[in-house]
Scaffold this motif. Structure first.
Motif, PDB file in Angstrom:
ATOM      1  N   MET A   1      -2.357 -10.778  14.134  1.00  0.00           N
ATOM      2  CA  MET A   1      -1.108 -10.058  14.037  1.00  0.00           C
ATOM      3  C   MET A   1      -1.409  -8.562  13.989  1.00  0.00           C
ATOM      4  O   MET A   1      -2.252  -8.109  13.224  1.00  0.00           O
ATOM      5  N   GLU A   2      -0.722  -7.798  14.819  1.00  0.00           N
ATOM      6  CA  GLU A   2      -0.864  -6.356  14.794  1.00  0.00           C
ATOM      7  C   GLU A   2      -0.031  -5.780  13.669  1.00  0.00           C
ATOM      8  O   GLU A   2       1.064  -6.243  13.380  1.00  0.00           O
ATOM      9  N   GLY A   3      -0.582  -4.777  13.028  1.00  0.00           N
ATOM     10  CA  GLY A   3       0.138  -4.112  11.959  1.00  0.00           C
ATOM     11  C   GLY A   3      -0.642  -2.921  11.473  1.00  0.00           C
ATOM     12  O   GLY A   3      -1.773  -2.692  11.882  1.00  0.00           O
ATOM     13  N   ALA A   4      -0.011  -2.162  10.621  1.00  0.00           N
ATOM     14  CA  ALA A   4      -0.667  -1.035   9.971  1.00  0.00           C
ATOM     15  C   ALA A   4      -0.446  -1.184   8.474  1.00  0.00           C
ATOM     16  O   ALA A   4       0.643  -1.535   8.028  1.00  0.00           O
ATOM     17  N   TRP A   5      -1.491  -0.929   7.722  1.00  0.00           N
ATOM     18  CA  TRP A   5      -1.436  -1.042   6.276  1.00  0.00           C
ATOM     19  C   TRP A   5      -1.862   0.276   5.661  1.00  0.00           C
ATOM     20  O   TRP A   5      -2.910   0.817   5.987  1.00  0.00           O
ATOM     21  N   LEU A   6      -1.037   0.780   4.760  1.00  0.00           N
ATOM     22  CA  LEU A   6      -1.333   2.011   4.040  1.00  0.00           C
ATOM     23  C   LEU A   6      -1.420   1.662   2.561  1.00  0.00           C
ATOM     24  O   LEU A   6      -0.482   1.085   2.002  1.00  0.00           O
ATOM     25  N   GLU A   7      -2.550   1.982   1.946  1.00  0.00           N
ATOM     26  CA  GLU A   7      -2.684   1.788   0.502  1.00  0.00           C
ATOM     27  C   GLU A   7      -3.094   3.108  -0.115  1.00  0.00           C
ATOM     28  O   GLU A   7      -4.027   3.750   0.349  1.00  0.00           O
ATOM     29  N   CYS A   8      -2.370   3.516  -1.137  1.00  0.00           N
ATOM     30  CA  CYS A   8      -2.665   4.760  -1.843  1.00  0.00           C
ATOM     31  C   CYS A   8      -3.113   4.430  -3.258  1.00  0.00           C
ATOM     32  O   CYS A   8      -2.516   3.570  -3.909  1.00  0.00           O
ATOM     33  N   LYS A   9      -4.128   5.123  -3.714  1.00  0.00           N
ATOM     34  CA  LYS A   9      -4.546   5.018  -5.114  1.00  0.00           C
ATOM     35  C   LYS A   9      -4.166   6.320  -5.786  1.00  0.00           C
ATOM     36  O   LYS A   9      -4.580   7.390  -5.351  1.00  0.00           O
ATOM     37  N   THR A  10      -3.349   6.221  -6.818  1.00  0.00           N
ATOM     38  CA  THR A  10      -2.806   7.417  -7.455  1.00  0.00           C
ATOM     39  C   THR A  10      -2.856   7.307  -8.969  1.00  0.00           C
ATOM     40  O   THR A  10      -2.942   6.210  -9.523  1.00  0.00           O
ATOM     41  N   PRO A  11      -2.791   8.448  -9.664  1.00  0.00           N
ATOM     42  CA  PRO A  11      -2.612   8.400 -11.113  1.00  0.00           C
ATOM     43  C   PRO A  11      -1.263   7.752 -11.418  1.00  0.00           C
ATOM     44  O   PRO A  11      -0.344   7.798 -10.595  1.00  0.00           O
ATOM     45  N   SER A  12      -1.133   7.185 -12.595  1.00  0.00           N
ATOM     46  CA  SER A  12       0.091   6.450 -12.927  1.00  0.00           C
ATOM     47  C   SER A  12       1.331   7.329 -13.007  1.00  0.00           C
ATOM     48  O   SER A  12       2.435   6.826 -12.925  1.00  0.00           O
ATOM     49  N   PHE A  13       1.160   8.652 -13.123  1.00  0.00           N
ATOM     50  CA  PHE A  13       2.337   9.521 -13.216  1.00  0.00           C
ATOM     51  C   PHE A  13       2.908   9.885 -11.845  1.00  0.00           C
ATOM     52  O   PHE A  13       4.009  10.410 -11.763  1.00  0.00           O
ATOM     53  N   THR A  14       2.196   9.606 -10.776  1.00  0.00           N
ATOM     54  CA  THR A  14       2.728   9.929  -9.452  1.00  0.00           C
ATOM     55  C   THR A  14       3.648   8.818  -8.970  1.00  0.00           C
ATOM     56  O   THR A  14       3.538   7.670  -9.383  1.00  0.00           O
ATOM     57  N   LEU A  15       4.558   9.157  -8.131  1.00  0.00           N
ATOM     58  CA  LEU A  15       5.528   8.215  -7.578  1.00  0.00           C
ATOM     59  C   LEU A  15       6.281   7.462  -8.671  1.00  0.00           C
ATOM     60  O   LEU A  15       6.643   6.303  -8.516  1.00  0.00           O
ATOM     61  N   ALA A  16       6.533   8.126  -9.788  1.00  0.00           N
ATOM     62  CA  ALA A  16       7.217   7.474 -10.908  1.00  0.00           C
ATOM     63  C   ALA A  16       8.729   7.423 -10.710  1.00  0.00           C
ATOM     64  O   ALA A  16       9.370   6.471 -11.141  1.00  0.00           O
ATOM     65  N   ALA A  17       9.304   8.413 -10.049  1.00  0.00           N
ATOM     66  CA  ALA A  17      10.758   8.456  -9.846  1.00  0.00           C
ATOM     67  C   ALA A  17      11.129   7.673  -8.590  1.00  0.00           C
ATOM     68  O   ALA A  17      10.461   7.761  -7.567  1.00  0.00           O
ATOM     69  N   ARG A  18      12.216   6.941  -8.660  1.00  0.00           N
ATOM     70  CA  ARG A  18      12.630   6.085  -7.547  1.00  0.00           C
ATOM     71  C   ARG A  18      12.902   6.883  -6.271  1.00  0.00           C
ATOM     72  O   ARG A  18      12.507   6.463  -5.186  1.00  0.00           O
ATOM     73  N   ASP A  19      13.546   8.036  -6.394  1.00  0.00           N
ATOM     74  CA  ASP A  19      13.831   8.826  -5.196  1.00  0.00           C
ATOM     75  C   ASP A  19      12.548   9.328  -4.538  1.00  0.00           C
ATOM     76  O   ASP A  19      12.460   9.409  -3.310  1.00  0.00           O
ATOM     77  N   VAL A  20      11.530   9.610  -5.319  1.00  0.00           N
ATOM     78  CA  VAL A  20      10.236  10.022  -4.769  1.00  0.00           C
ATOM     79  C   VAL A  20       9.572   8.839  -4.059  1.00  0.00           C
ATOM     80  O   VAL A  20       9.013   8.990  -2.967  1.00  0.00           O
ATOM     81  N   GLN A  21       9.643   7.661  -4.654  1.00  0.00           N
ATOM     82  CA  GLN A  21       9.082   6.457  -4.021  1.00  0.00           C
ATOM     83  C   GLN A  21       9.737   6.210  -2.665  1.00  0.00           C
ATOM     84  O   GLN A  21       9.055   6.009  -1.660  1.00  0.00           O
ATOM     85  N   VAL A  22      11.061   6.223  -2.644  1.00  0.00           N
ATOM     86  CA  VAL A  22      11.806   5.957  -1.413  1.00  0.00           C
ATOM     87  C   VAL A  22      11.439   6.989  -0.346  1.00  0.00           C
ATOM     88  O   VAL A  22      11.147   6.644   0.802  1.00  0.00           O
ATOM     89  N   GLY A  23      11.440   8.249  -0.725  1.00  0.00           N
ATOM     90  CA  GLY A  23      11.121   9.306   0.230  1.00  0.00           C
ATOM     91  C   GLY A  23       9.694   9.230   0.733  1.00  0.00           C
ATOM     92  O   GLY A  23       9.441   9.395   1.938  1.00  0.00           O
ATOM     93  N   PHE A  24       8.752   8.967  -0.160  1.00  0.00           N
ATOM     94  CA  PHE A  24       7.345   8.896   0.227  1.00  0.00           C
ATOM     95  C   PHE A  24       7.107   7.789   1.250  1.00  0.00           C
ATOM     96  O   PHE A  24       6.487   8.013   2.290  1.00  0.00           O
ATOM     97  N   PHE A  25       7.611   6.589   0.971  1.00  0.00           N
ATOM     98  CA  PHE A  25       7.340   5.472   1.870  1.00  0.00           C
ATOM     99  C   PHE A  25       8.107   5.587   3.189  1.00  0.00           C
ATOM    100  O   PHE A  25       7.605   5.165   4.225  1.00  0.00           O
ATOM    101  N   LYS A  26       9.286   6.206   3.171  1.00  0.00           N
ATOM    102  CA  LYS A  26       9.990   6.444   4.429  1.00  0.00           C
ATOM    103  C   LYS A  26       9.193   7.419   5.280  1.00  0.00           C
ATOM    104  O   LYS A  26       8.971   7.182   6.473  1.00  0.00           O
ATOM    105  N   GLU A  27       8.751   8.514   4.677  1.00  0.00           N
ATOM    106  CA  GLU A  27       8.000   9.513   5.439  1.00  0.00           C
ATOM    107  C   GLU A  27       6.671   8.956   5.935  1.00  0.00           C
ATOM    108  O   GLU A  27       6.279   9.187   7.080  1.00  0.00           O
ATOM    109  N   ALA A  28       5.977   8.204   5.092  1.00  0.00           N
ATOM    110  CA  ALA A  28       4.702   7.603   5.512  1.00  0.00           C
ATOM    111  C   ALA A  28       4.923   6.643   6.680  1.00  0.00           C
ATOM    112  O   ALA A  28       4.154   6.649   7.653  1.00  0.00           O
ATOM    113  N   THR A  29       5.978   5.839   6.607  1.00  0.00           N
ATOM    114  CA  THR A  29       6.294   4.917   7.707  1.00  0.00           C
ATOM    115  C   THR A  29       6.650   5.689   8.969  1.00  0.00           C
ATOM    116  O   THR A  29       6.211   5.331  10.066  1.00  0.00           O
ATOM    117  N   ASP A  30       7.410   6.765   8.831  1.00  0.00           N
ATOM    118  CA  ASP A  30       7.763   7.598   9.987  1.00  0.00           C
ATOM    119  C   ASP A  30       6.513   8.159  10.662  1.00  0.00           C
ATOM    120  O   ASP A  30       6.407   8.172  11.891  1.00  0.00           O
TER     121      ASP A  30
END
Length: 76
Positions: A1-30
């Protein structure tokens, strides 16, 4: 199966807010979709984040807590 996988390792304080999570993953997918130039459908782009345990980040051989890491990052 073709696909792309992105895994980020971050400190626990990053991507804590829901709006940041949504924006980050939309932009990364774009970015991945644009790089694929139509050869990969968006529903084949997967991503996740792994948070590290506080105190396990290392800069210059020094194990750092989240607050130490944040302070170092803010210094530039």
């Amino acid at each position: 199966m073709e696909g792309a996988w992105l895994e980020c390792k971050t400190p626990s304080f990053t991507l804590a807010a829901r709006d940041v999570q949504v924006g980050f993953f939309k932009e990364a997918t774009d970015i991945i979709a644009a790089a694929a130039e139509g050869r990969l459908p968006r529903d084949r782009i997967y991503s996740n984040v792994v948070h590290t345990v506080d105190g396990t980040w290392n800069l210059d051989g020094e194990a750092m807590t989240n607050s130490q890491l944040s302070e170092r990052i803010s210094q530039g």
